[in-house]
Design an enzyme around this catalytic site. Structure first.
Site, PDB file in Angstrom:
ATOM      1  N   SER A  46       0.931  -1.241  -0.108  1.00  0.00           N
ATOM      2  CA  SER A  46       0.056  -0.075   0.096  1.00  0.00           C
ATOM      3  C   SER A  46       0.816   1.269  -0.123  1.00  0.00           C
ATOM      4  O   SER A  46       1.753   1.400   0.834  1.00  0.00           O
ATOM      5  CB  SER A  46      -0.949   0.049   1.529  1.00  0.00           C
ATOM      6  OG  SER A  46      -1.890   0.745   1.064  1.00  0.00           O
ATOM      7  N   GLU A  47       0.566   2.151  -0.903  1.00  0.00           N
ATOM      8  CA  GLU A  47       1.732   3.167  -1.254  1.00  0.00           C
ATOM      9  C   GLU A  47       1.781   4.251  -0.180  1.00  0.00           C
ATOM     10  O   GLU A  47       2.631   5.098  -0.041  1.00  0.00           O
ATOM     11  CB  GLU A  47       1.284   4.027  -2.542  1.00  0.00           C
ATOM     12  CG  GLU A  47      -0.039   4.884  -2.370  1.00  0.00           C
ATOM     13  CD  GLU A  47      -1.398   3.930  -2.819  1.00  0.00           C
ATOM     14  OE1 GLU A  47      -1.030   2.659  -2.944  1.00  0.00           O
ATOM     15  OE2 GLU A  47      -2.275   4.528  -3.270  1.00  0.00           O
ATOM     16  N   ASN A  48       1.057   4.166   1.122  1.00  0.00           N
ATOM     17  CA  ASN A  48       1.247   5.071   2.112  1.00  0.00           C
ATOM     18  C   ASN A  48       2.235   4.426   3.088  1.00  0.00           C
ATOM     19  O   ASN A  48       2.713   5.198   3.926  1.00  0.00           O
ATOM     20  CB  ASN A  48       0.060   5.297   3.029  1.00  0.00           C
ATOM     21  CG  ASN A  48      -0.644   4.016   3.657  1.00  0.00           C
ATOM     22  OD1 ASN A  48      -0.728   2.866   2.647  1.00  0.00           O
ATOM     23  ND2 ASN A  48      -1.087   3.949   4.759  1.00  0.00           N
ATOM     24  N   SER A  88       8.551   4.095  -0.667  1.00  0.00           N
ATOM     25  CA  SER A  88       7.214   3.409  -1.267  1.00  0.00           C
ATOM     26  C   SER A  88       7.171   3.425  -2.640  1.00  0.00           C
ATOM     27  O   SER A  88       6.737   2.713  -3.516  1.00  0.00           O
ATOM     28  CB  SER A  88       5.948   3.906  -0.715  1.00  0.00           C
ATOM     29  OG  SER A  88       4.923   3.121  -1.030  1.00  0.00           O
TER      30      SER A  88
END
Lengths: 218, 232
Positions: A46-48, A88
């Site tokens: 998840s890009e966070n 990320s």
């Protein structure tokens, strides 16, 4: 019968391969995680800033410091890891993530995608979508074949502001699985009980239809 | 070097109208709650705020938007805030929406002494308008410039008197990058400990990037999308 959102997610889950790192967008793509085929191992990014995302927490076990890119509370699997946003997107831009699944408002037959803005109406921002589509090796778009007004979302050319150009290679909708190549949509599979004519009717872009179009196996 | 300041008032001393601020956080996760509350209290105006999101209507940066303290937002996703959308569509608020990975890297570059870099993200879209395009390995890229700020406000889980920081979970997000890019970086932490108590192997942000540190008075840590599954 056309597929519901879960059906679309189930069909996309069949594309997963053992050992892949996968980024799932918000909406239908998130549901893909519930249908990983037996016997294969994939990890969700998840890009966070989390790799090794697990299921949603049990009630009472939510942690405000542990969310996904949709801002939902999540858990992390053994072996999971947290990192900053630059790291990320290094994973994403550097093509260390094998598959990106995301939603769209429009997809064009040249692989262009629009999913972040309706001028004067809806301006939420692109989030990580532009970085994801610009770099991913594999992009699958998960969406309904037509919009709420019944108009095709598979177009000759996108009309909305673009998120990325020439990047989408596969689209899974409630009606069909389509591949994009040579500047055309190619019909690969149809949803159970959906006729080829229905798909032709719902597709504005150029569509190549082979003699035999198998039904999806779900 | 001791970076500890007494309280949030001292931590934000020197913030003035018209300044550019960076604020860490993703959604409401890992946001500098105490610094934001103090910015509201100080009433500073015409701010340019660099932050991935803009909070929600009644929390996070939404509090500054309500008071019309923000002139310009530089963000990647602002979808959870109705007041933001209203101010943007009416033209009251200037908004620069940029891809999330480019935002992160622009902050990192700003802190790392790299004035600009090429990225494929946004090529062929309105994000690329007016930007230099170059082809590397057969693929077009656009030139993105570094970001810095007069003040960067970051939130960590633990910090020591030297300004060394450790983040928790996904509350890390943009915080380490913005910490690097602030002319004055103010870190607020849940737990402030004497130097030597944090394991040097575990520190995420070295104290060299932090000018002021304080322990936040309280943390609400609001959850934006509480999502759970039933217990078996």
């Amino acid at each position: 019968m056309s597929l519901d959102k879960t059906g679309i997610a189930k069909r996309i889950a069949q594309e997963l391969q053992d050992g892949w790192y996968v980024n799932l967008g918000i909406g239908i793509p998130t549901l893909v995680a519930n249908h990983i085929p037996k016997g294969i191992e994939v990890e969700f990014q998840s890009e966070n800033g989390v790799l090794g995302m697990g299921p949603f927490p049990y009630e009472g076990e939510e942690d405000p410091d542990l969310i996904n890119a949709g801002k939902q509370t999540i858990t992390v699997r053994p072996g999971g890891v947290f990192f900053d946003s630059a790291t990320s997107f290094a994973m994403i831009r550097g093509q260390h993530v094998q598959l990106t699944v995301l939603g769209a408002m429009e997809v064009a037959q040249n692989g262009d995608i629009a999913n972040w803005k309706i001028p004067g109406k809806m301006v939420k921002g692109m989030g990580g979508a532009m970085d994801l589509v610009a770099s991913a090796k594999n992009i699958i778009v998960a969406m309904m074949h037509t919009n709420k007004a019944g108009k095709s979302k598979l177009l000759k050319e996108c009309t909305l502001p673009l998120t990325g150009v020439n990047c989408v290679k596969k689209v899974v909708t409630n009606l069909a699985v389509l591949e994009i190549k040579y500047n055309k949509f190619h019909l690969l599979e149809r949803a159970p009980g959906v006729s080829v004519d229905e798909i032709i009717e719902a597709t504005e872009g150029d569509l190549v239809v082979p003699d035999n179009v198998p039904e999806m196996k779900l | 070097m001791n970076k500890v300041v007494k309280n949030v008032e001292e931590a934000l001393d020197g913030v003035k109208d018209g300044m550019t601020l960076m604020l860490g956080g993703f959604g409401l996760c890992g946001i500098p709650e105490n610094a934001i509350a103090q910015l509201v209290k100080m009433g500073v105006k015409n701010l340019t705020c660099i932050s991935n999101n803009a909070g929600v209507d009644d929390f996070g940066l939404g509090l500054l938007l309500q008071e019309k303290q923000i002139k310009k937002m530089i963000s990647s996703y602002v979808g959870e805030n109705d007041e933001f959308e209203r101010q943007m569509l009416s033209g009251e608020l200037e908004v620069d929406l940029i891809p999330q990975g480019s935002l992160a890297e622009r902050c990192r570059a700003g802190g790392a002494g790299i004035p600009a870099f090429f990225t494929p993200a946004g090529y062929g879209t309105e994000v690329a308008e007016g930007k230099e395009v170059r082809v590397f390995n057969g693929k077009p890229h656009i030139l993105e410039t570094a970001l810095t700020a007069d003040f960067a406000f970051v939130k960590a889980w633990k910090g020591d008197t030297e300004g060394n920081l450790i983040y928790k979970g996904t509350a890390r997000n943009f915080n380490p990058l913005m910490a690097m890019a602030g002319k004055i970086t103010v870190a607020e932490v849940e737990e402030l400990v004497p130097a030597g108590e944090l394991d040097p192997n575990e520190i995420h942000t070295p104290g060299i990037f932090v000018q002021r540190i304080f322990q936040g008075e309280k943390y609400e840590k609001r959850i934006e999308q509480r999502t759970v599954r039933p217990k078996p």
